[in-house]
Design a protein around this motif. Structure first.
Motif, PDB file in Angstrom:
ATOM      1  N   ALA A  77       5.951  71.709  63.664  1.00 51.64           N
ATOM      2  CA  ALA A  77       4.661  70.910  63.258  1.00 51.64           C
ATOM      3  C   ALA A  77       4.637  70.889  61.610  1.00 51.64           C
ATOM      4  O   ALA A  77       4.294  70.527  60.450  1.00 51.64           O
TER       5      ALA A  77
ATOM      6  N   CYS B  98       7.506  71.066  58.986  1.00 45.92           N
ATOM      7  CA  CYS B  98       7.603  69.980  58.514  1.00 45.92           C
ATOM      8  C   CYS B  98       6.643  69.590  57.295  1.00 45.92           C
ATOM      9  O   CYS B  98       6.993  68.706  56.348  1.00 45.92           O
TER      10      CYS B  98
ATOM     11  N   GLN C  16       7.015  59.833  55.398  1.00 50.35           N
ATOM     12  CA  GLN C  16       6.178  59.800  56.828  1.00 50.35           C
ATOM     13  C   GLN C  16       6.914  60.510  57.039  1.00 50.35           C
ATOM     14  O   GLN C  16       8.034  60.935  57.100  1.00 50.35           O
TER      15      GLN C  16
ATOM     16  N   THR D  60       7.473  62.632  61.426  1.00 47.57           N
ATOM     17  CA  THR D  60       7.723  62.093  62.806  1.00 47.57           C
ATOM     18  C   THR D  60       7.345  63.518  63.566  1.00 47.57           C
ATOM     19  O   THR D  60       8.331  63.749  63.655  1.00 47.57           O
ATOM     20  N   CYS D  61       6.560  64.241  64.583  1.00 50.69           N
ATOM     21  CA  CYS D  61       6.873  65.271  64.402  1.00 50.69           C
ATOM     22  C   CYS D  61       6.257  66.091  65.789  1.00 50.69           C
ATOM     23  O   CYS D  61       4.600  66.167  65.779  1.00 50.69           O
ATOM     24  N   ASP D  62       5.795  65.439  66.913  1.00 43.09           N
ATOM     25  CA  ASP D  62       5.047  65.203  68.123  1.00 43.09           C
ATOM     26  C   ASP D  62       5.384  67.122  68.687  1.00 43.09           C
ATOM     27  O   ASP D  62       5.565  66.455  70.218  1.00 43.09           O
TER      28      ASP D  62
ATOM     29  N   HIS E  45      11.207  59.493  55.452  1.00 47.14           N
ATOM     30  CA  HIS E  45      11.018  59.302  56.722  1.00 47.14           C
ATOM     31  C   HIS E  45      11.674  60.738  57.470  1.00 47.14           C
ATOM     32  O   HIS E  45      13.109  61.337  57.497  1.00 47.14           O
TER      33      HIS E  45
ATOM     34  N   ARG F 129      11.454  63.197  60.522  1.00 48.81           N
ATOM     35  CA  ARG F 129      11.304  62.647  62.459  1.00 48.81           C
ATOM     36  C   ARG F 129      12.638  64.842  62.272  1.00 48.81           C
ATOM     37  O   ARG F 129      13.020  64.556  62.670  1.00 48.81           O
TER      38      ARG F 129
ATOM     39  N   GLU G 136      12.945  65.450  67.155  1.00 45.46           N
ATOM     40  CA  GLU G 136      11.983  65.626  67.632  1.00 45.46           C
ATOM     41  C   GLU G 136      12.996  66.661  69.111  1.00 45.46           C
ATOM     42  O   GLU G 136      14.384  66.740  68.464  1.00 45.46           O
TER      43      GLU G 136
END
Length: 110
Positions: A4, A7, A28, A30-32, A65, A67, A69
């Motif tokens: 995270a 990124c 944007q 997205t990195c959880d 974006h 991302r 995952e």
């Protein structure tokens, strides 16, 4: 370093690059993920190159974006880029009408 954080560094660096080249690009991220890597410089280099290429491919304005995952045992990075054709800005719904490109990069998580 966490994935995270890494990124986030890529996005921040390319936001500055976008300002330098006088483009209007929304980013944007997205990195959880709760993952870390010892290969910081190699991964940073690859991701930064992919996102910078997306910035360069956008003539005036657009959206990028990044991302990260997990997909099974793979760590998957996806860079999606949309160009807003000859317009300085538009809504997300309008943006979906424009052509986009995706770059997917996978790593095996051990």
């Amino acid at each position: 370093m966490s994935i995270a954080e890494l990124c986030g560094m890529v996005v921040r660096a390319n936001e500055k690059y976008t300002e330098l080249v006088k483009k209007e690009i929304a980013f944007q991220l997205t990195c959880d993920l709760d993952l870390s890597t010892r290969h910081v410089y190699a991964l940073l280099s690859v991701l930064n190159n992919l996102v910078a290429n997306a910035v360069e491919a956008i003539p005036l304005s657009g959206w990028i974006h990044l991302r990260a995952e997990l997909d099974g045992g793979d760590l998957v990075f996806t860079v999606t880029q949309m160009t807003f054709a000859r317009r300085r800005s538009c809504s997300r719904a309008e943006a979906e009408k424009f052509v986009s490109s995706h770059i997917i990069l996978c790593f095996l998580v051990k």
